[in-house]
Design a protein around this motif. Structure first.
Motif, PDB file in Angstrom:
ATOM      1  N   ALA A 265      56.498  39.097  40.220  1.00  0.00           N
ATOM      2  CA  ALA A 265      55.918  40.351  40.703  1.00  0.00           C
ATOM      3  C   ALA A 265      54.547  40.119  41.331  1.00  0.00           C
ATOM      4  O   ALA A 265      54.196  40.775  42.324  1.00  0.00           O
ATOM      5  CB  ALA A 265      55.820  41.357  39.554  1.00  0.00           C
ATOM      6  N   ASP A 268      54.722  39.162  44.858  1.00  0.00           N
ATOM      7  CA  ASP A 268      54.990  40.293  45.748  1.00  0.00           C
ATOM      8  C   ASP A 268      53.764  41.185  45.932  1.00  0.00           C
ATOM      9  O   ASP A 268      53.636  41.854  46.965  1.00  0.00           O
ATOM     10  CB  ASP A 268      56.149  41.132  45.192  1.00  0.00           C
ATOM     11  N   PHE A 269      52.872  41.197  44.921  1.00  0.00           N
ATOM     12  CA  PHE A 269      51.662  42.026  44.979  1.00  0.00           C
ATOM     13  C   PHE A 269      50.443  41.169  44.624  1.00  0.00           C
ATOM     14  O   PHE A 269      49.859  41.301  43.539  1.00  0.00           O
ATOM     15  CB  PHE A 269      51.779  43.210  44.016  1.00  0.00           C
ATOM     16  N   MET A 271      47.359  41.150  45.373  1.00  0.00           N
ATOM     17  CA  MET A 271      46.052  41.770  45.127  1.00  0.00           C
ATOM     18  C   MET A 271      45.819  42.065  43.648  1.00  0.00           C
ATOM     19  O   MET A 271      44.676  42.253  43.225  1.00  0.00           O
ATOM     20  CB  MET A 271      45.926  43.066  45.931  1.00  0.00           C
ATOM     21  N   ILE A 272      46.884  42.118  42.857  1.00  0.00           N
ATOM     22  CA  ILE A 272      46.722  42.343  41.424  1.00  0.00           C
ATOM     23  C   ILE A 272      46.165  41.098  40.746  1.00  0.00           C
ATOM     24  O   ILE A 272      45.632  41.157  39.630  1.00  0.00           O
ATOM     25  CB  ILE A 272      48.078  42.755  40.788  1.00  0.00           C
ATOM     26  N   VAL A 404      41.754  48.094  42.014  1.00  0.00           N
ATOM     27  CA  VAL A 404      43.193  48.357  42.000  1.00  0.00           C
ATOM     28  C   VAL A 404      43.396  49.861  41.965  1.00  0.00           C
ATOM     29  O   VAL A 404      42.917  50.544  41.053  1.00  0.00           O
ATOM     30  CB  VAL A 404      43.874  47.717  40.775  1.00  0.00           C
ATOM     31  N   TYR A 407      48.491  53.343  43.424  1.00  0.00           N
ATOM     32  CA  TYR A 407      49.707  52.946  44.137  1.00  0.00           C
ATOM     33  C   TYR A 407      50.035  51.477  43.881  1.00  0.00           C
ATOM     34  O   TYR A 407      51.189  51.133  43.584  1.00  0.00           O
ATOM     35  CB  TYR A 407      49.538  53.188  45.634  1.00  0.00           C
ATOM     36  N   LEU A 408      49.008  50.618  43.996  1.00  0.00           N
ATOM     37  CA  LEU A 408      49.231  49.187  43.761  1.00  0.00           C
ATOM     38  C   LEU A 408      49.658  48.945  42.318  1.00  0.00           C
ATOM     39  O   LEU A 408      50.615  48.203  42.050  1.00  0.00           O
ATOM     40  CB  LEU A 408      47.962  48.401  44.076  1.00  0.00           C
ATOM     41  N   SER A 411      53.245  50.310  41.707  1.00  0.00           N
ATOM     42  CA  SER A 411      54.254  49.503  42.398  1.00  0.00           C
ATOM     43  C   SER A 411      54.447  48.165  41.709  1.00  0.00           C
ATOM     44  O   SER A 411      55.588  47.687  41.538  1.00  0.00           O
ATOM     45  CB  SER A 411      53.838  49.289  43.856  1.00  0.00           C
ATOM     46  N   PHE A 412      53.343  47.546  41.310  1.00  0.00           N
ATOM     47  CA  PHE A 412      53.413  46.252  40.619  1.00  0.00           C
ATOM     48  C   PHE A 412      54.130  46.392  39.281  1.00  0.00           C
ATOM     49  O   PHE A 412      55.010  45.588  38.941  1.00  0.00           O
ATOM     50  CB  PHE A 412      51.998  45.718  40.423  1.00  0.00           C
ATOM     51  N   ARG A 415      57.755  46.833  39.761  1.00  0.00           N
ATOM     52  CA  ARG A 415      58.415  45.583  40.162  1.00  0.00           C
ATOM     53  C   ARG A 415      58.679  44.683  38.953  1.00  0.00           C
ATOM     54  O   ARG A 415      59.727  44.036  38.872  1.00  0.00           O
ATOM     55  CB  ARG A 415      57.559  44.857  41.196  1.00  0.00           C
TER      56      ARG A 415
END
Length: 429
Positions: A265, A268-269, A271-272, A404, A407-408, A411-412, A415
């Motif tokens: 995950a 895919d994201f 920025m986390i 953060v 939305y981020l 979504s994370f 996922r």
């Protein structure tokens, strides 16, 4: 020149006495400001007490191995009049031939290290791994680090700042903070804390407490929740854990499966997988997953699975089993706990349904996994809804809302749940 009484400093809220380990400046010797006069031990840590100014050691009032209450006189120093005026904890002694006062003022149990100095907290403190290593080596808490003035960009704390601070004798080690006036003042409430057995924190618990308070003070925490259907994952693990151990000589717990889902995950994201440095966001290249692990003492420690995204299931199982084993045996090394970029806390291990974890600074988020519990769930199918027994688990993500957004984070987290739910029951190892 003036004679002053040098007193046992206060070395923590719960510390009432200390043991003299060794006098480093002998009677009759001179010293400079910042020179270490004496080493003092407490139940928590050994302390080096520096000289508040240059002068001469006239006499020792206590010897090595003596246990001395905080505030008691331990030596007589001779300092210049200017230096003497700076020492808030010392009371001038009458010179020979001068009349002594008939009425003695109460002696205050203040500390020799704080003098009249105060500090302002660096509220935007970023602790790099290099600074963290220096701090741990010298037993400097995060609270004390926040008192040091940073000379880096945007006030960032550099290694040289900490080194210079140590060379100066840690002048703010026991200092009191500067209180800035504001529209709201915290009332001094006199809570009845009750009576009972007093259990003093050990050094590790003190550091954990400092880290948790620092994290909540630094990052605006927000927590998001989701539940995942782990039925396929649970079924596959139960069917293959013995075969896995026979083939690879490694136990197959849920931890490597969770780490695998999280690492995928994060890819895919990305920025986390970041930290905040002043006004810059550092997006980490490596994916290093910390595992919050309880020690037999009850304290918490976070060993790290390095490059989790590059390991297969065998590699993840081997890494997690090794780190958990070292944790329980007290054999973790410094490198085993460095460099995490994201942390997982499996609160389900203790039977908790879900949790709201505190971010492991300087990371941007932390995941808590709850207990896996069988429940009756409504399953939607083309031919109609059915009720089935499924293995369900709650996931909660605490994230730093400075870097953060919802939305981020949502979504994370979704996922991760999808990765767990869409588990390949036909996978081999």
């Amino acid at each position: 020149m003036s004679k002053i009484e040098f007193r046992m400093p206060k070395m923590g809220e719960s510390i009432t006495e200390g043991t003299i380990l060794n006098w480093l400046v002998q009677e009759g010797d001179t010293f400079e400001e910042g020179d270490i006069l004496v080493e003092v031990a407490t139940d928590k840590v050994d302390n080096e007490v520096p000289a508040p100014s240059s002068g001469t050691m006239l006499s020792h009032k206590v010897s090595a191995k003596d246990v001395v209450p905080v505030g008691d006189v331990i030596a007589i120093l001779e300092l210049s009049d200017t230096a003497s005026a700076k020492m808030s904890q010392a009371e001038k002694m009458p010179d020979k031939g001068s009349p002594a006062t008939s009425e003695k003022k109460p002696k205050k149990a203040t500390n020799s290290n704080s003098s009249s100095k105060a500090y302002k907290v660096n509220e935007n403190l970023f602790i790099s791994p290099l600074v963290d290593a220096v701090a741990r080596k010298n037993h400097i808490s995060y609270e004390e680090l926040a008192r040091i003035t940073g000379t880096g960009k945007d006030g960032r704390l550099r290694k040289s700042d900490v080194t210079n601070y140590l060379n100066e004798g840690r002048p703010f080690q026991f200092a009191q903070p500067v209180v800035e006036p504001s529209g709201f003042q915290v009332p001094d409430l006199k809570f009845d804390k009750g009576t009972g057995k007093i259990v003093e924190m050990d050094r590790m618990r003190e550091m954990i407490a400092d880290h948790m308070v620092y994290s909540k003070h630094t990052s605006p925490h927000v927590t998001a929740y989701v539940e995942a259907d782990l039925t396929d994952m649970v079924t596959w693990r139960n069917a293959n854990k013995l075969k896995f151990q026979e083939k690879h000589s490694e136990r197959l717990t849920f931890t490597p499966l969770f780490i695998e889902a999280v690492a995928n995950a994060i890819k895919d994201f990305p920025m986390i997988n970041s930290s905040l440095d002043g006004k810059n966001i550092i997006v980490k290249e490596d994916i290093n997953i910390g595992m919050a692990t309880a020690l037999p003492s009850g304290n918490l420690i976070v060993p790290v699975v390095k490059n989790a995204d590059k390991k297969d299931l065998k590699g993840l199982a081997a890494a997690t089993n090794e780190l958990v084993g070292k944790s329980r045996e007290g054999k973790l090394k410094g490198d085993d706990m460095k460099g995490s970029t994201f942390t997982i806390s499996n609160v389900g291990t203790f039977g908790s349904l879900m949790g709201t974890p505190i971010i492991n600074q300087p990371e941007a988020a932390i995941l808590a996994t709850g207990i896996i519990k069988k429940r009756a769930e409504v399953i939607e199918k083309p031919e109609g809804d059915t009720i089935e027994i499924r293995s369900m688990m709650y996931l909660s993500l605490s994230f730093d809302h400075r870097i953060v957004d919802g939305y981020l984070a949502g979504s994370f987290l979704k996922r991760i749940a999808d990765n767990m739910e869409n588990f390949d029951v036909e996978r081999t190892f």
